[in-house]
Write an enzyme that holds these catalytic residues in place. Structure first.
Site, PDB file in Angstrom:
ATOM      1  CB  SER A 164     -11.468  -1.363  -6.984  1.00  9.47           C
ATOM      2  OG  SER A 164     -11.645  -2.254  -5.915  1.00  9.47           O
ATOM      3  CG  ASP A 321     -13.429  -5.915  -4.863  1.00  5.93           C
ATOM      4  OD1 ASP A 321     -12.683  -6.909  -4.863  1.00  5.93           O
ATOM      5  OD2 ASP A 321     -13.000  -4.763  -4.708  1.00  5.93           O
ATOM      6  CG  ASP A 323      -9.778  -4.916  -7.644  1.00  2.00           C
ATOM      7  OD1 ASP A 323     -10.763  -5.027  -6.888  1.00  2.00           O
ATOM      8  OD2 ASP A 323      -8.795  -4.209  -7.367  1.00  2.00           O
ATOM      9  CG  ASP A 325      -8.931  -4.889  -3.854  1.00  2.00           C
ATOM     10  OD1 ASP A 325     -10.167  -5.014  -3.979  1.00  2.00           O
ATOM     11  OD2 ASP A 325      -8.366  -3.769  -3.877  1.00  2.00           O
TER      12      ASP A 325
END
Length: 581
Positions: A164, A321, A323, A325
């Site tokens: 992440s 961010d 990734d 999410d």
């Protein structure tokens, strides 16, 4: 530990054994070099080697997440192979118990961090060898797309290889469960207890590394249409009938992550065609070269995006961010004349109010059904918005794995920039679908000659000005977190910001509404709320503060904002004193 004692000799023996079995020549060579440096007395190498073999990386509700490198306490192909084998055993056993004779199905995704593709491919090979029908994402794609695929492909499990918004040296292994494994409300959500412990037990039971079988093919690499299916589904979330405005100039940054192409495609398909990517951060880059820390919340992370917005005369900045999410929003604050990023609670309230407005516009006088939810450390404003509109509201433990499991969920958020606006499609936080609805309400405000800050002020006039802040204390020794929490339990503060504590709740005791968690909640006479808890993913103590100021008219807002800031500063001082800082 020194290079002369028995503990060091055992460490070298363990490291040599690991290096001899490591299937990755890169980490094997790295370990060999580390042993040589440690053997010559290099203190940094001795410390790194010791930490790499200081126990085994533990599988929990966040799956796995750690720095890349050799050893059982790092993310590497040995640790990932064992995790994949254990998860395969769990899925096989779970599906057999729920539906005898049914072949398990799983989907594996990955981002663009170092080794993400390798970890994903080896997971697919191990799942396939274990008899699981396995689907592998066709490229490095956002985490929400993996969560979407678990539901869309009717899978029993999903793995997303990502760290992440962690630093470049990290990687991770996030696990989702689907059909047969969990109830409908949790299908496609991240794991929670007790599944984490059950999977960890299976990982622990995995035999020698060489006993883990990897298939030489046999899994299905998904067509790129999985991405276009997701994009179409997210773009179709817009309500063109009731919110037709599309005149919005957007600057978007994917923060060197994998969300850029998908986010632009979704926004364009939703009708927002004036989207400019921050050029320096547009392409995936595992080194994240332009940011000290690839998290929109971190100071300086949005500097390039804000500069681009100011130069181009944009209406808003959207940031994901790495990734994708999470979603961040920045706009020109009319009070200061400067660009600023909105807090997660501000965006959470705006999205919540917009979801209510959409539901009201489409449902008319139909009975209100469905639940709004947010984590306990997020603002109380959403609960007031939901109640005023006649909707149920629930608070959950921190972490989207809890929010996404709320039965009947129609919208959920957490203050750490996580928003779930389409739980029927993605049962997780999704920074891309959130960006679509953010653009929708921002365009609607612009069409009326207003800003999103005006919309926020409207909420404050109805429900009170809710202002929040945080204090994070990073520690080198995890034992210090226990010491600080014990200090508060033994000597609980009597007041914050001059307001007496009327309610003190030790969240570790649990309640009918919430499972036990390590945290302390204080509510004062003037409704100031303080929550203190150790982070679940980092060596930090996190303190969440919220004050509420009643506001009767727009003219009172500037004074109310100043009063709220003063109160928060006083509460921050009291929290520091209570912690002995």
């Amino acid at each position: 530990m020194t290079s002369n004692d028995a503990a060091f000799e055992q460490l070298i023996t363990d490291a040599r054994l690991w290096a001899s079995q490591d299937p990755d020549p890169a980490t094997s060579a790295e370990l060999t070099e580390l042993m040589e440096l440690a053997g010559s007395g290099d203190a940094a190498a001795i410390q790194e080697l010791g930490d790499s073999f200081n126990g085994t990386l533990q599988f929990g509700t966040a799956g796995l997440r750690a720095a890349l490198g050799p050893g059982p306490n790092r993310m590497n192909r040995v640790v990932v192979r064992r995790a994949a084998a254990g998860l395969a055993a769990f899925l096989t056993e779970t599906v057999e118990a729920a539906s005898p004779g049914t072949r398990p199905r799983a989907v594996v995704g990955f981002d663009a961090r170092y080794n993400s593709d390798i970890f994903a491919q080896e997971t697919a090979a191990i799942f396939t060898a274990a008899g699981i029908e396995t689907f592998l994402m066709p490229a490095a794609l956002p985490t929400p797309l993996l969560a979407y695929a678990v539901r869309n492909l009717d899978c029993d499990g999903g793995v997303m290889v990502t760290a992440s918004h962690n630093p470049p040296q990290d990687n991770g292994y996030k696990v989702y469960l689907g059909r047969h494994a969990v109830s409908e409300s949790g299908r496609g959500s991240q794991i929670v207890a007790p599944y984490d412990a059950e999977i960890a037990e299976k990982i622990q039971a995995v035999g020698a590394l060489e006993s883990i079988e990897l298939a030489d093919g046999g899994w299905t690499v998904l067509p790129t249409s999985i991405a276009s299916d997701y994009e179409s589904a997210m773009a179709s979330l817009v309500d063109r009938k009731h919110f037709p405005a599309r005149d919005l100039k957007i600057v978007l940054t994917p923060m060197h992550g994998v969300g850029g192409e998908t986010a632009v495609s979704v926004l364009n398909a939703a009708g927002f065609t004036d989207v400019t990517l921050v050029a320096e951060q547009a392409e995936p880059d595992p080194d994240f070269p332009t940011v000290a820390f690839p998290n929109p919340e971190e100071p300086g992370a949005l500097d390039l995006a804000l500069a681009a917005a100011a130069e181009s005369g944009a209406d808003i900045v959207l940031a994901n961010d790495p990734d994708a999410d999470r979603a961040a929003v920045a706009a020109l604050d009319p009070d200061t004349g400067a660009w600023r990023m909105l807090r997660g609670d501000e965006v959470g309230a705006l999205l919540g109010a917009h979801v209510v407005a959409r539901l009201t516009a489409s449902a008319g006088d139909e009975p209100h059904t469905g639940v709004f939810a947010n984590s306990i450390v997020s603002s109380r404003l959403l609960s007031r918005i939901a109640a005023a509109a006649g909707y149920a509201h629930e608070e959950t433990l921190t972490g989207f794995k809890w929010i996404s499991r709320v039965p009947g969920l129609i919208y959920g958020y957490e203050e750490a920039l996580g928003y779930c606006v389409a739980p029927g499609l993605v049962r997780d936080k999704d920074g891309i679908s959130a960006a679509v609805l953010i653009a929708e309400f921002a365009a609607a405000a612009k069409a009326e000659g207003r800003t999103i800050f005006d919309t926020l002020d409207d909420l404050y006039l109805v429900h009170g000005l809710h202002a929040s802040d945080q204090l994070s204390i990073r520690v080198a020794d995890l034992g210090l977190l226990d010491a600080m929490m014990n200090r508060l339990r033994v000597n609980p503060p009597e007041a914050f910001g001059g307001s007496a504590v009327e309610v003190f709740t030790d969240l570790a005791e649990g309640s009918d509404a919430l499972p036990p968690t390590d945290g302390l909640l204080y509510l004062t006479r003037d409704l100031t709320r303080v929550i203190i808890r150790p982070s679940g993913t980092e060596p930090k103590l996190k303190c969440y503060l919220e004050v509420i100021q009643a506001v009767e008219s727009a003219a009172e807002l500037p004074a109310a904002r100043q009063a709220a800031r003063t109160s928060l500063d006083e509460v921050l001082g009291d929290v520091r004193e209570a912690l002995g800082l």
